[in-house]
Design an enzyme around this catalytic site. Structure first.
Site, PDB file in Angstrom:
ATOM      1  N   GLY A 127       0.804  -1.213   0.000  1.00  0.00           N
ATOM      2  CA  GLY A 127       0.000   0.000   0.000  1.00  0.00           C
ATOM      3  C   GLY A 127       0.840   1.267   0.000  1.00  0.00           C
ATOM      4  O   GLY A 127       2.073   1.217   0.019  1.00  0.00           O
TER       5      GLY A 127
ATOM      6  N   LYS B  52     -11.151   0.568  13.470  1.00  0.00           N
ATOM      7  CA  LYS B  52      -9.924   1.238  13.913  1.00  0.00           C
ATOM      8  C   LYS B  52      -9.988   1.597  15.400  1.00  0.00           C
ATOM      9  O   LYS B  52      -8.970   1.551  16.105  1.00  0.00           O
ATOM     10  CB  LYS B  52      -9.676   2.503  13.076  1.00  0.00           C
TER      11      LYS B  52
ATOM     12  N   SER C  78      -6.624   5.846  13.098  1.00  0.00           N
ATOM     13  CA  SER C  78      -7.238   6.799  12.175  1.00  0.00           C
ATOM     14  C   SER C  78      -7.939   7.943  12.896  1.00  0.00           C
ATOM     15  O   SER C  78      -8.616   7.730  13.910  1.00  0.00           O
ATOM     16  CB  SER C  78      -8.264   6.079  11.293  1.00  0.00           C
TER      17      SER C  78
ATOM     18  N   HIS D  63      -3.689  11.459   4.762  1.00  0.00           N
ATOM     19  CA  HIS D  63      -2.378  11.744   4.181  1.00  0.00           C
ATOM     20  C   HIS D  63      -2.331  11.139   2.785  1.00  0.00           C
ATOM     21  O   HIS D  63      -2.758  10.025   2.560  1.00  0.00           O
ATOM     22  CB  HIS D  63      -1.237  11.228   5.063  1.00  0.00           C
TER      23      HIS D  63
ATOM     24  N   GLN E  67      -8.302  -3.296   5.194  1.00  0.00           N
ATOM     25  CA  GLN E  67      -9.066  -2.410   4.312  1.00  0.00           C
ATOM     26  C   GLN E  67      -8.869  -0.961   4.741  1.00  0.00           C
ATOM     27  O   GLN E  67      -8.959  -0.645   5.913  1.00  0.00           O
ATOM     28  CB  GLN E  67     -10.538  -2.830   4.440  1.00  0.00           C
ATOM     29  N   SER E  68      -8.587  -0.074   3.780  1.00  0.00           N
ATOM     30  CA  SER E  68      -8.199   1.288   4.168  1.00  0.00           C
ATOM     31  C   SER E  68      -9.136   2.378   3.666  1.00  0.00           C
ATOM     32  O   SER E  68      -8.838   3.557   3.799  1.00  0.00           O
ATOM     33  CB  SER E  68      -6.777   1.579   3.658  1.00  0.00           C
TER      34      SER E  68
ATOM     35  N   GLU F  63     -10.451   9.237  11.802  1.00  0.00           N
ATOM     36  CA  GLU F  63     -11.885   8.997  11.617  1.00  0.00           C
ATOM     37  C   GLU F  63     -12.538   8.469  12.891  1.00  0.00           C
ATOM     38  O   GLU F  63     -13.757   8.560  13.042  1.00  0.00           O
ATOM     39  CB  GLU F  63     -12.110   7.993  10.475  1.00  0.00           C
TER      40      GLU F  63
ATOM     41  N   TYR G 295     -15.355   1.244   9.112  1.00  0.00           N
ATOM     42  CA  TYR G 295     -13.896   1.421   9.137  1.00  0.00           C
ATOM     43  C   TYR G 295     -13.451   2.061  10.452  1.00  0.00           C
ATOM     44  O   TYR G 295     -12.530   1.581  11.119  1.00  0.00           O
ATOM     45  CB  TYR G 295     -13.473   2.295   7.949  1.00  0.00           C
TER      46      TYR G 295
END
Length: 335
Positions: free
Chosen positions: A27, A169, A141, A195, A99-100, A143, A165
């Site tokens: 990644g 996280k 994250s 980023h 999964q990102s 998020e 997600y």
């Protein structure tokens, strides 16, 4: 480059240099981190679900493919993870797998949870079983904070995740903290805000925007379909963020850190600046499509990276305008 099962084609005998295991080396962050660690004299082992069939285009693009040993590992399978940790015996593990994409997590919530939560648990348990002195970095994250309002969040701000997600996280973050406190492991989470880099895939909205602007500038008669532009995020440069990951594992004590620029702008601002790079008015070339709205989304997230600034001596130097310019330049040259 070495593929396949550990202990067969790969020689792990070298003990004079530090060895790092990067989970998810293919990644964006994995590739930049591998480049950084190789420059620091590390032996770098990278994992992928199937190393024999993965093209590792990001490693190739950075010119480091031949210098990274790659092995197959299923992050959601404990025996697979323990086998790799046991055979490679790394000094440091960087957990960048799973999964990102926030948007994709609504479509694949089970896969998202398994890769991020179970994957983190498998790594922590493998360290406990194999060698408890291994240091581990976990990619968290921004998020996780969810709708935080105008006040910049700090490491002690409460989490309020708005997507599968972010829920995953958040759980992984709590697992890392639990293992650190319960077992004394050197385990830390970098709470990473957005980023970017040219290595981003097109499923990320930033990449989608700059590629569309470059295409339109080159003469393509197309409209860019976008969702909610009234969301605010902190965008930084990926190469700087992987340095913060490394710094976290060099400290005397493990801790969690927010990694961000400290400046928040709207997605509309991002779109406007990207099109302006090509002397285009974004309003002439975009359409808002309700199909691109997320089911649930945090509108405003801003970060206070002061702890990382002071304790890690890390500071973002590439602001959002420069991030946009660099992405647009790359998109233009890639055409």
């Amino acid at each position: 480059m070495h593929h396949g099962e550990p202990g067969i084609a790969v020689n792990w005998a070298s003990k004079h240099m530090k060895r790092a295991l990067i989970c998810g080396v293919g990644g964006q962050d994995g590739a930049y981190l591998a480049k950084l660690l190789l420059a620091k004299g590390y032996e770098v082992v990278g994992t992928s679900r199937d190393a024999d069939t993965t093209p590792f285009t990001n490693l190739e693009r950075l010119g480091i493919l031949e210098h990274v040993s790659t092995v197959s590992m299923r992050i959601d399978d404990y025996h697979s993870v323990q086998s790799i940790v046991s055979s490679t015996k790394p000094d440091e593990i960087y957990n960048l797998a799973g999964q990102s994409s926030v948007g994709l997590s609504f479509d694949h919530p089970v896969e998202t949870m398994e890769g991020i939560v179970c994957g983190t648990m498998n790594l922590l348990e493998s360290i406990r079983a194999v060698e408890s002195s291994i240091r581990i970095f976990n990619a968290g994250s921004g998020e996780c904070f969810g709708e935080a309002g105008q006040i910049p969040v700090t490491e002690s701000s409460p989490f309020h995740p708005h997507s599968p997600y972010a829920v995953a996280k958040t759980a992984a973050h709590n697992l890392v903290k639990t293992y650190r406190e319960a077992y004394g492991m050197f385990a830390c989470t970098g709470i990473l805000f957005n980023h970017e880099s040219p290595l981003r895939s097109k499923r990320f909205v930033t990449k989608k925007i700059v590629c569309a602007a470059a295409d339109i500038f080159a003469g393509q008669n197309t409209k860019l379909q976008l969702g909610n532009l009234d969301v605010y995020r902190d965008w930084g440069w990926a190469e700087e963020y992987v340095e913060a990951m490394w710094l976290m594992l060099q400290q005397e004590a493990a801790d969690d850190y927010i990694i961000a620029t400290g400046k928040t702008v709207s997605l509309e601002y991002f779109v406007e600046k990207a099109f302006a790079y090509f002397n285009l008015n974004w309003k002439d070339h975009t359409e808002i499509d309700a199909a691109h709205f997320r089911l649930s989304d945090a509108q405003y997230i801003s970060a206070n990276p002061e702890k990382a600034n002071k304790q890690l001596m890390w500071r973002s130097t590439v602001g959002v305008e420069e991030v946009i310019n660099r992405l647009c330049k790359d998109a233009s040259e890639a055409r």
